[in-house]
Motif scaffolding. Structure first.
Motif, PDB file in Angstrom:
ATOM      1  N   ALA A  89     -26.555 -11.393  -3.768  1.00 58.48           N
ATOM      2  CA  ALA A  89     -27.012 -12.484  -2.893  1.00 58.48           C
ATOM      3  C   ALA A  89     -28.125 -13.266  -3.589  1.00 58.48           C
ATOM      4  CB  ALA A  89     -27.487 -11.916  -1.558  1.00 58.48           C
ATOM      5  N   ASN A  90     -29.072 -12.553  -4.203  1.00 56.02           N
ATOM      6  CA  ASN A  90     -30.172 -13.242  -4.881  1.00 56.02           C
ATOM      7  C   ASN A  90     -29.674 -14.026  -6.091  1.00 56.02           C
ATOM      8  OD1 ASN A  90     -32.022 -12.433  -3.010  1.00 56.02           O
ATOM      9  ND2 ASN A  90     -32.843 -10.739  -4.217  1.00 56.02           N
ATOM     10  N   LEU A  91     -28.730 -13.455  -6.831  1.00 57.72           N
ATOM     11  CA  LEU A  91     -28.141 -14.186  -7.968  1.00 57.72           C
ATOM     12  C   LEU A  91     -27.539 -15.503  -7.490  1.00 57.72           C
ATOM     13  CD1 LEU A  91     -27.072 -14.446 -10.904  1.00 57.72           C
ATOM     14  CD2 LEU A  91     -25.122 -13.035 -10.219  1.00 57.72           C
TER      15      LEU A  91
ATOM     16  N   HIS B 225     -21.615  -9.118  -2.528  1.00 56.36           N
ATOM     17  CA  HIS B 225     -21.279  -7.697  -2.585  1.00 56.36           C
ATOM     18  C   HIS B 225     -22.505  -6.817  -2.378  1.00 56.36           C
ATOM     19  CE1 HIS B 225     -17.539  -9.213  -3.898  1.00 56.36           C
ATOM     20  NE2 HIS B 225     -17.757  -9.220  -5.202  1.00 56.36           N
ATOM     21  N   THR B 226     -23.678  -7.306  -2.769  1.00 55.32           N
ATOM     22  CA  THR B 226     -24.918  -6.523  -2.673  1.00 55.32           C
ATOM     23  C   THR B 226     -26.095  -7.481  -2.441  1.00 55.32           C
ATOM     24  OG1 THR B 226     -25.388  -6.786  -5.020  1.00 55.32           O
ATOM     25  CG2 THR B 226     -24.139  -4.823  -4.402  1.00 55.32           C
ATOM     26  N   GLY B 227     -27.273  -6.905  -2.263  1.00 55.00           N
ATOM     27  CA  GLY B 227     -28.478  -7.732  -2.164  1.00 55.00           C
ATOM     28  C   GLY B 227     -28.766  -8.453  -3.466  1.00 55.00           C
ATOM     29  N   ALA B 228     -28.559  -7.761  -4.588  1.00 53.49           N
ATOM     30  CA  ALA B 228     -28.795  -8.395  -5.891  1.00 53.49           C
ATOM     31  C   ALA B 228     -27.829  -9.561  -6.099  1.00 53.49           C
ATOM     32  CB  ALA B 228     -28.649  -7.362  -7.007  1.00 53.49           C
TER      33      ALA B 228
ATOM     34  N   THR C 142     -27.168  -5.386   4.073  1.00 48.45           N
ATOM     35  CA  THR C 142     -26.677  -4.927   5.376  1.00 48.45           C
ATOM     36  C   THR C 142     -26.803  -3.416   5.528  1.00 48.45           C
ATOM     37  OG1 THR C 142     -24.471  -5.133   4.381  1.00 48.45           O
ATOM     38  CG2 THR C 142     -25.155  -6.851   5.901  1.00 48.45           C
ATOM     39  N   HIS C 143     -27.256  -2.718   4.461  1.00 52.54           N
ATOM     40  CA  HIS C 143     -27.237  -1.249   4.504  1.00 52.54           C
ATOM     41  C   HIS C 143     -28.604  -0.603   4.679  1.00 52.54           C
ATOM     42  CE1 HIS C 143     -27.353  -2.721   0.302  1.00 52.54           C
ATOM     43  NE2 HIS C 143     -28.245  -1.779   0.115  1.00 52.54           N
ATOM     44  N   LYS C 144     -29.672  -1.385   4.733  1.00 53.53           N
ATOM     45  CA  LYS C 144     -30.991  -0.748   4.858  1.00 53.53           C
ATOM     46  C   LYS C 144     -31.326  -0.645   6.354  1.00 53.53           C
ATOM     47  CE  LYS C 144     -32.682  -1.940   0.235  1.00 53.53           C
ATOM     48  NZ  LYS C 144     -31.837  -2.967  -0.374  1.00 53.53           N
ATOM     49  N   THR C 145     -32.401  -1.304   6.813  1.00 51.16           N
ATOM     50  CA  THR C 145     -32.726  -1.153   8.238  1.00 51.16           C
ATOM     51  C   THR C 145     -31.623  -1.679   9.149  1.00 51.16           C
ATOM     52  OG1 THR C 145     -33.995  -3.200   8.034  1.00 51.16           O
ATOM     53  CG2 THR C 145     -35.238  -1.124   8.013  1.00 51.16           C
TER      54      THR C 145
ATOM     55  N   GLY D 271     -41.006 -11.359   0.351  1.00 45.96           N
ATOM     56  CA  GLY D 271     -40.108 -10.267   0.760  1.00 45.96           C
ATOM     57  C   GLY D 271     -39.986  -9.340  -0.422  1.00 45.96           C
ATOM     58  N   ALA D 272     -40.168  -8.034  -0.214  1.00 44.18           N
ATOM     59  CA  ALA D 272     -40.335  -7.139  -1.351  1.00 44.18           C
ATOM     60  C   ALA D 272     -39.638  -5.809  -1.125  1.00 44.18           C
ATOM     61  CB  ALA D 272     -41.822  -6.927  -1.586  1.00 44.18           C
ATOM     62  N   THR D 273     -39.859  -4.933  -2.095  1.00 46.29           N
ATOM     63  CA  THR D 273     -39.241  -3.610  -2.071  1.00 46.29           C
ATOM     64  C   THR D 273     -40.223  -2.547  -1.596  1.00 46.29           C
ATOM     65  OG1 THR D 273     -37.712  -4.163  -3.807  1.00 46.29           O
ATOM     66  CG2 THR D 273     -38.282  -1.868  -3.664  1.00 46.29           C
TER      67      THR D 273
ATOM     68  N   LEU E  50     -36.540  -6.188  -8.638  1.00 44.86           N
ATOM     69  CA  LEU E  50     -35.968  -6.517  -9.952  1.00 44.86           C
ATOM     70  C   LEU E  50     -35.444  -7.944 -10.033  1.00 44.86           C
ATOM     71  CD1 LEU E  50     -33.652  -3.460 -10.749  1.00 44.86           C
ATOM     72  CD2 LEU E  50     -35.607  -4.254 -12.097  1.00 44.86           C
ATOM     73  N   THR E  51     -34.760  -8.375  -8.976  1.00 48.45           N
ATOM     74  CA  THR E  51     -34.139  -9.708  -8.988  1.00 48.45           C
ATOM     75  C   THR E  51     -35.150 -10.828  -8.745  1.00 48.45           C
ATOM     76  OG1 THR E  51     -33.608  -9.425  -6.652  1.00 48.45           O
ATOM     77  CG2 THR E  51     -31.861  -8.892  -8.236  1.00 48.45           C
ATOM     78  N   HIS E  52     -36.424 -10.471  -8.667  1.00 44.78           N
ATOM     79  CA  HIS E  52     -37.464 -11.496  -8.468  1.00 44.78           C
ATOM     80  C   HIS E  52     -38.188 -11.807  -9.781  1.00 44.78           C
ATOM     81  CE1 HIS E  52     -37.867 -10.136  -3.945  1.00 44.78           C
ATOM     82  NE2 HIS E  52     -36.632 -10.473  -4.285  1.00 44.78           N
TER      83      HIS E  52
ATOM     84  N   ALA F  10     -34.134  -8.155   2.455  1.00 43.81           N
ATOM     85  CA  ALA F  10     -33.257  -6.998   2.208  1.00 43.81           C
ATOM     86  C   ALA F  10     -33.714  -5.780   2.992  1.00 43.81           C
ATOM     87  CB  ALA F  10     -33.237  -6.675   0.709  1.00 43.81           C
ATOM     88  N   HIS F  11     -35.023  -5.510   2.926  1.00 43.48           N
ATOM     89  CA  HIS F  11     -35.524  -4.293   3.577  1.00 43.48           C
ATOM     90  C   HIS F  11     -35.642  -4.436   5.078  1.00 43.48           C
ATOM     91  CE1 HIS F  11     -36.568  -0.805   1.160  1.00 43.48           C
ATOM     92  NE2 HIS F  11     -36.440  -1.634   0.141  1.00 43.48           N
ATOM     93  N   PHE F  12     -36.209  -5.535   5.545  1.00 45.07           N
ATOM     94  CA  PHE F  12     -36.617  -5.577   6.956  1.00 45.07           C
ATOM     95  C   PHE F  12     -35.674  -6.349   7.871  1.00 45.07           C
ATOM     96  CE2 PHE F  12     -39.186  -8.734   4.569  1.00 45.07           C
ATOM     97  CZ  PHE F  12     -38.793  -9.916   5.209  1.00 45.07           C
TER      98      PHE F  12
HETATM   99  N1  PLP Z   1     -34.046  -7.303  -2.612  1.00 48.57           N
HETATM  100  C1  PLP Z   1     -34.907  -6.337  -2.268  1.00 48.57           C
HETATM  101  C2  PLP Z   1     -36.261  -6.725  -1.758  1.00 48.57           C
HETATM  102  C3  PLP Z   1     -34.545  -4.994  -2.385  1.00 48.57           C
HETATM  103  O1  PLP Z   1     -35.426  -4.031  -2.060  1.00 48.57           O
HETATM  104  C4  PLP Z   1     -33.249  -4.676  -2.859  1.00 48.57           C
HETATM  105  C5  PLP Z   1     -32.796  -3.280  -3.002  1.00 48.57           C
HETATM  106  O2  PLP Z   1     -33.494  -2.340  -2.976  1.00 48.57           O
HETATM  107  C6  PLP Z   1     -32.400  -5.720  -3.234  1.00 48.57           C
HETATM  108  C7  PLP Z   1     -32.826  -7.019  -3.098  1.00 48.57           C
HETATM  109  C8  PLP Z   1     -31.074  -5.463  -3.864  1.00 48.57           C
HETATM  110  O3  PLP Z   1     -30.152  -4.869  -3.042  1.00 48.57           O
HETATM  111  P1  PLP Z   1     -28.874  -4.136  -3.676  1.00 48.57           P
HETATM  112  O4  PLP Z   1     -29.316  -2.793  -4.135  1.00 48.57           O
HETATM  113  O5  PLP Z   1     -27.888  -4.120  -2.556  1.00 48.57           O
HETATM  114  O6  PLP Z   1     -28.393  -4.980  -4.809  1.00 48.57           O
END
Ligand code: PLP
Length: 445
Positions: A119-121, A114-117, A246-249, A192-194, A145-147, A221-223
């Motif tokens: 996916a990491n979970l 559903h989100t990047g977070a 899928t919503h950033k770059t 890979g970072a924020t 955060l998820t790292h 997520a970002h690039f």
């Molecule tokens: N991973 C990185 C590096 C991110 O910068 C972000 C969101 O900013 C995420 C994961 C999480 O994405 P989401 O906000 O869709 O959960």
């Protein structure tokens, strides 16, 4: 032959400023919510969007998001669902997967997160058991955060070790990462970072992971959009798993996806469903399919290249305004700026007061410039205050702005940030309005 070229059809062009959504029916049935949507549309159109994690989705993506696929339950995967009536959503998910496989050259893709977070979970769930060790970029140095943040599943259920960036160069110090990997023997290494603006040496991370027997997760997520557009190297040949939003770059709907090696496919799929998620958001998956097709077009390559060119131009111009580019510049869509400047003098108000990240973010917002505060490496300020700003160029590039406009934007940011008492707000707001008027986002119908 006519010397005048036919105008381009904006609605068919994923890169052009395109027409805004039509909320006519909602205005009649729920004017309160319609009012909120229209106000937000107006906010996005009338101010400058420089938040590095945002990007405007195309009308085609928004159409898929607002479709009847939202009505459908489809737990499971195409051809293996726990519900009847899934032929159409199966087709949508297969298209999304096939297009992502082709776009990124991955063995296997899961498009359900559903989100990047999320996916990491799922990746943690697939590759680790609670208590195992993870090595990832330290949060105050740009990690997510998820790292490994305390308060997030990653820092609560797993033992996480953060690698810093070099204090001298503010770049990833690969020797330090290797030393930490040898010392802690993590099961998973993440890069890979924020808030890290430079290219990452994926081959170096692969070698470190191999040496200590860890899996390598690249959080793209970002690039991801810059990889899809071919302007920065792909992590796919090096990583065991790549997560992305899928919503950033990438400029699609809000959501996540996971790319992985063939041998991890079933572990990843089971970790997404049934381990961490229930029914997939089929409307979002259809919208991801639309976005993957848009990102495969030649125009998207031009778009991605211009994002990076714009980020470089904006960063250089912001340095002229007294903001120091962390690590000396950018290779991507974003930059982190240290408001304390190169010599410590930094950005100051007319009376010589220093400006924090929080203050600068607020001053920009009141003048119609949306960006966000950011920690800089080895920041002395608290995380809610910070000494820096983060800016990104994906949205303004979608509006077709180029280098000259980046210089105008930098001047506006500088004026807004130095403006302690708000006297410059009307003048900066007016120039923001002129600029976004020249490069409209979501044209009125
Ligand atoms: N991973 C990185 C590096 C991110 O910068 C972000 C969101 O900013 C995420 C994961 C999480 O994405 P989401 O906000 O869709 O959960």
């Amino acid at each position: 032959m006519s010397p005048i070229a036919a105008p381009r059809l904006h609605t068919a062009d994923p890169i052009a400023p395109f027409y805004g959504p039509d909320y006519g029916a909602l205005v009649r049935t729920d004017p309160q919510i319609a009012g909120v949507l229209l106000d937000e549309l107006e906010r996005q159109r009338s101010s400058l969007q420089l938040i590095a994690s945002e990007n405007p989705a195309s009308p085609a993506v928004l159409a898929a998001l607002g479709s009847v696929l939202s009505n459908k339950y489809a737990e499971g995967y195409p051809g293996r669902r726990y519900y009847g009536g899934c032929a159409q959503v199966d087709a949508a998910e297969r298209l999304a997967v096939d297009r992502a496989v082709a776009l990124f050259g991955a063995d296997h893709v899961n498009v359900q997160p559903h989100t990047g977070a999320a996916a990491n979970l799922a990746v943690f769930a697939a590759l680790l058991t609670p208590g195992e060790k993870v090595l990832a970029m330290a949060l105050p140095h740009g990690g997510h955060l998820t790292h490994g943040a305390q308060g997030n599943f990653s820092g609560t259920w797993f033992e996480t070790v953060g690698y810093p960036v070099s204090e001298q160069t503010e770049l990833i110090d690969y020797d330090r990462v290797r030393d930490l990997a040898r010392e802690h023997r993590p099961k998973l290494i993440i890069c890979g970072a924020t808030a890290y603006a430079r290219l990452i040496d994926f081959a170096a991370f692969r070698a470190i992971a191999d040496e200590v027997g860890a899996h390598l997760l690249v959080d793209a997520a970002h690039f991801a959009g810059l990889v899809a557009g071919g302007v920065i190297p792909s992590p796919v040949p090096y990583a065991d798993v790549v997560t992305l939003t899928t919503h950033k770059t990438l400029r699609g709907p809000r959501g996540g996806a996971i790319l992985c090696r063939a041998e991890l496919a079933s572990a990843i799929d089971r970790a997404v469903f049934p381990f961490t998620q229930g029914g997939p958001l089929m409307h979002a998956i259809a919208a991801k399919a639309v976005a993957f097709a848009e990102a495969a077009k030649p125009e998207f390559r031009e778009y991605a290249a211009q994002i990076v060119a714009n980020a470089r131009a904006l960063t250089e111009a912001l340095e002229q305004e007294g903001m120091r580019a962390v690590s000396g510049g950018t290779d991507t869509h974003l930059a982190v700026l240290d408001l304390r400047g190169r010599d410590g003098a930094g950005v100051r108000t007319a009376v010589g007061a220093k400006v924090t990240g929080r203050e600068a973010e607020m001053r920009c917002e009141r003048a119609g410039i949306m960006l966000n505060r950011s920690c800089v490496p080895y920041d002395s300020a608290k995380p809610m205050v910070t000494s820096g700003l983060r800016v990104g160029t994906a949205t303004v590039t979608a509006q077709r702005m180029k280098e000259p406009e980046m210089r105008r934007i930098a001047t506006l940011i500088g004026r807004a940030v130095r403006d302690a008492d708000g006297v410059a707000v009307p003048a900066v707001e007016k120039e923001v309005a002129e600029l976004v008027g020249e490069f409209p986002l979501y044209r009125p119908r």
